[in-house]
Scaffold this motif. Structure first.
Motif, short mmCIF file in Angstrom:
data_model
loop_
_atom_site.label_atom_id
_atom_site.label_comp_id
_atom_site.label_asym_id
_atom_site.label_seq_id
_atom_site.Cartn_x
_atom_site.Cartn_y
_atom_site.Cartn_z
N GLU A 212 16.45 24.69 -17.01
CA GLU A 212 15.29 24.67 -16.12
C GLU A 212 15.35 23.44 -15.23
N THR A 213 15.27 23.67 -13.93
CA THR A 213 15.33 22.57 -12.96
C THR A 213 14.01 22.51 -12.20
N VAL A 214 13.44 21.30 -12.06
CA VAL A 214 12.15 21.10 -11.37
C VAL A 214 12.42 20.57 -9.98
N THR A 224 9.77 25.38 -10.40
CA THR A 224 10.88 25.35 -11.36
C THR A 224 11.78 26.56 -11.14
N GLU A 225 13.07 26.34 -11.39
CA GLU A 225 14.05 27.42 -11.33
C GLU A 225 15.00 27.27 -12.51
N TRP A 226 15.46 28.42 -13.01
CA TRP A 226 16.49 28.41 -14.05
C TRP A 226 17.84 28.58 -13.37
N ARG A 227 18.68 27.57 -13.54
CA ARG A 227 19.99 27.61 -12.91
C ARG A 227 21.10 27.44 -13.95
N LYS A 228 22.18 28.11 -13.69
CA LYS A 228 23.32 28.04 -14.61
C LYS A 228 24.29 26.98 -14.11
#
Length: 437
Positions: A212-214, A224-228
């Motif tokens: 999870e990136t803010v 927030t986004e979930w990034r791989k």
């Protein structure tokens, strides 16, 4: 060193070619038994011609072998599944790195995925994994935690193949930096100090989990986004290429030579097994033939002479089976050596013949019925010992070795179950002498 590698490589090519010639020149039945080895050896010859390097990945189910292949290649080429046991067969994937092996104008790298080591109870998968280990030039052993008992056993077993091994600790993104350092220290100093060098234990994150990136906007709002994250396999990639650059040609040569030697051993074992079975069948055929001929012959002394002819023919036949042709004269010398070494067995056979012949002579052949079975059994058992001794002599390249004929014959007499042999022989003789109805 490069000159040594070149010489080793040329020697390996010559060794593989010689082994191919040996298999090709074998007896048709022996070649039929070596179909798998012939195919593998032919592939090894092509591998040397093209400079192909096979890198096999081993590890437990879901340790991340397939994901690691994808990360190294840089694209999706191998199946990754959350279910255990997804890899059902050997998967070979080309890794397009040109000129990876110094000294070879062209070289091709292959990454080979194998079934999980905790699936080796399945015989088919165990064979696949074993064959992959035998043909691999470099092994990557993948784990995602401290080694368990099964992994340690599999790793030490792979080390006996005399192939370089790199231990890949995958999924490092699941651990904190402090935990990683502790794991590396345990693996290098406690678990594997005598199995794998410290430089050959590396960490990767082939398929890292999404995080999870803010993000903060200029107005102060956040989202927030979930990034791989990108796969982290650079340390492993550098280590593999360093090994191949420094000693890749020598590794290919060593692997090919070991493979050819193993194939030669299998061919030799196949020849021994098939020839031994053929020889045993031939010996019993002659033993029964001699027993029946001696038992049924009413003429005194002719049975003894006929028996010697049968023994001589048997020894000549055994020579042909083992590819060591023998003249009748040499066969006779070998028989005499065995007869003199057999002692009481020979004496018992000749005493039986003397008594039987005396009874036949005084009864003008009428005693043949009474003497048939005991005389036949005595002659057959003596022939059995001759056949077994001759087989030993021919198996060892027409030599008694350090033991000598007396020692060999004594061992045969000690291991031959006289009662069971005579019982089986009695049934055969009685059946063949019984009048047909």
């Amino acid at each position: 060193m490069p000159a040594d590698h070149d010489r080793d490589f040329d020697d390996a090519v010559a060794t593989v070619r010689r082994t191919l010639e040996h298999v090709q020149s074998a007896d048709p039945k022996e070649r039929d038994e070596m179909v798998r080895e012939w195919s593998s050896l032919t592939d090894m010859a092509r591998k040397l011609e093209t400079g192909r390097v096979d890198i096999a990945l081993f590890g437990e189910v879901s340790s991340g072998k397939s994901a690691l292949i994808n990360a190294l290649v840089g694209e999706y080429v191998a199946d990754v599944d959350v279910r255990g046991g997804w890899t059902k067969e050997i998967g070979r994937v080309g890794w397009g790195i040109p000129h990876a092996v110094k000294g070879l104008g062209t070289s091709e790298l292959n990454l080979i995925d194998t079934p999980g080591i905790n699936e080796v109870d399945d015989q088919g998968r165990a064979i696949l994994a074993r064959n992959a280990a035998a043909s691999a030039d470099l092994i990557l052993f993948v784990t995602d935690a401290d080694l368990n008992a099964r992994e340690f056993e599999a790793l030490t077993d792979l080390a006996t193949n005399n192939k370089p091994i790199i231990l890949v600790f995958n999924k490092k993104d699941l651990y904190t930096p402090e935990q990683r350092l502790r794991i590396l220290d345990v693996l290098r100093s406690e678990r594997l100090p005598h199995v794998i060098g410290p430089d050959d234990i590396v960490m990767t994150a082939a398929d890292p989990l999404e995080r999870e990136t803010v993000f903060e906007s200029p107005d102060g709002s956040t989202r927030t986004e979930w990034r791989k994250p990108k796969a982290d396999v650079e340390e492993l990639k550098v280590r593999i290429l360093n090994v191949l650059d420094r000693e890749g040609k020598a590794l290919i040569a060593l692997n090919a030579s070991l493979f050819a030697a193993d194939t030669s051993d299998k061919l030799a074992a196949t020849k021994i097994r098939l020839r031994d079975a053929h020889a045993q069948k031939a010996i019993w055929t002659f033993v029964v033939a001699k027993s029946v001929a001696v038992a049924a012959n009413p003429v005194p002394l002719l049975d003894v002479g006929g028996g010697l002819v049968v023994d001589t023919t048997m020894v000549v036949t055994l020579g042909d089976i083992y590819g060591l042709p023998m003249s009748k004269n040499n066969a006779g010398k070998l028989i005499r050596q065995v007869i003199f070494s057999a002692g009481w067995v020979t004496l018992g056979e000749w005493m039986t013949h003397m008594i039987a012949n005396a009874m036949k002579a005084t009864s003008f052949g009428a005693a043949t019925v009474a003497t048939a079975v005991p005389q036949g059994l005595a002659g057959g058992y003596g022939s059995y010992i001759v056949g077994q001794a001759a087989k030993y002599y021919l198996q060892h390249g027409a030599s008694w070795g350090d033991a000598g004929p007396k020692t060999v014959v004594r061992r045969i007499l000690e291991t031959a179950e006289e009662d069971s042999i005579l019982e089986k022989l009695r049934d055969e003789v009685s059946r063949k002498l019984r009048p047909s109805t």
